[in-house]
Design an enzyme around this catalytic site. Sequence first.
Site, PDB file in Angstrom:
ATOM      1  N   LYS A 174       3.570  61.441 -20.455  1.00 48.89           N
ATOM      2  CA  LYS A 174       3.435  61.974 -19.104  1.00 48.89           C
ATOM      3  C   LYS A 174       4.442  63.094 -18.900  1.00 48.89           C
ATOM      4  O   LYS A 174       5.610  62.975 -19.293  1.00 48.89           O
ATOM      5  CB  LYS A 174       3.664  60.859 -18.076  1.00 48.89           C
ATOM      6  CG  LYS A 174       3.336  61.272 -16.651  1.00 48.89           C
ATOM      7  CD  LYS A 174       3.447  60.093 -15.693  1.00 48.89           C
ATOM      8  CE  LYS A 174       3.087  60.517 -14.282  1.00 48.89           C
ATOM      9  NZ  LYS A 174       3.170  59.371 -13.323  1.00 48.89           N
ATOM     10  N   HIS A 228       1.477  55.786  -3.736  1.00 47.05           N
ATOM     11  CA  HIS A 228       1.479  57.060  -4.457  1.00 47.05           C
ATOM     12  C   HIS A 228       2.786  57.804  -4.212  1.00 47.05           C
ATOM     13  O   HIS A 228       3.219  57.946  -3.060  1.00 47.05           O
ATOM     14  CB  HIS A 228       0.284  57.911  -4.002  1.00 47.05           C
ATOM     15  CG  HIS A 228       0.348  59.341  -4.432  1.00 47.05           C
ATOM     16  ND1 HIS A 228       0.208  59.733  -5.738  1.00 47.05           N
ATOM     17  CD2 HIS A 228       0.552  60.482  -3.708  1.00 47.05           C
ATOM     18  CE1 HIS A 228       0.311  61.047  -5.817  1.00 47.05           C
ATOM     19  NE2 HIS A 228       0.524  61.520  -4.607  1.00 47.05           N
ATOM     20  N   HIS A 240       7.045  53.873 -10.545  1.00 50.58           N
ATOM     21  CA  HIS A 240       8.050  54.667  -9.827  1.00 50.58           C
ATOM     22  C   HIS A 240       9.246  53.879  -9.301  1.00 50.58           C
ATOM     23  O   HIS A 240      10.034  54.429  -8.533  1.00 50.58           O
ATOM     24  CB  HIS A 240       7.388  55.393  -8.650  1.00 50.58           C
ATOM     25  CG  HIS A 240       6.318  56.354  -9.061  1.00 50.58           C
ATOM     26  ND1 HIS A 240       6.584  57.510  -9.752  1.00 50.58           N
ATOM     27  CD2 HIS A 240       4.967  56.302  -8.881  1.00 50.58           C
ATOM     28  CE1 HIS A 240       5.453  58.157  -9.971  1.00 50.58           C
ATOM     29  NE2 HIS A 240       4.453  57.441  -9.468  1.00 50.58           N
TER      30      HIS A 240
END
Length: 215
Positions: A131, A205, A104
Amino acid sequence: MQATNPLCEWMQCQCCTDGGDNQVYNCVTRNRRLSAQLVICGQVNKKGKRSPGHMIRIFPRELLLKEMVMFLSPLFFVFMLGLGLTPLTLAQDDRRYRHFLSQHYDRQPKGRDDRYCESIMKRRDLINPCKDVNTFIHGSRNDIKGICEDKNGEPYEGDLRISKSPFQITTCKHKGGSPRPPCKYRATRGYRVIVIGCENDWPTHFDESFIPPGQ
């Protein structure tokens, strides 16, 4: 042999000889917390009889070392266990954080268009299978990590935290079709506040992003 000297009544003693004029009593206290050695000193007269002597209480280095080891061993075990667990915890946090950055984070992107998404998704190994959606955050790592602290973040829902400041982001969305490579993506650029999950003050996350209020 049990010592008969009144001073030894509180100790458990065993008699032996040192090869000289002394009788040596190796003693251990009944509570087992202190080891000592009792030496009965005296002189042997011409008839071979020992004159009354006196008792000296000494602590040989070997016995003291043994007692220190017995006393300190539990503390040493706890200390070593702490040393062992700390690097393990740090290693786990570092691995999760590096995984988060790999999926990310892209500090200085080029283009931020469809080709950018297809290229970076392939480089970051996010295309086997393709993805569906992935967001890349641009900017400073310290600003992202600050979300896990009060410096640049605040509680959101559950264990999640939301950033106080917006970030430049690029969201790559799979165009559909086969989930197997080659993967085709559509890029969406934006300026968003982001929601992330943290563990031990480290980002681990990415959850979602929002357009800042008033924009």
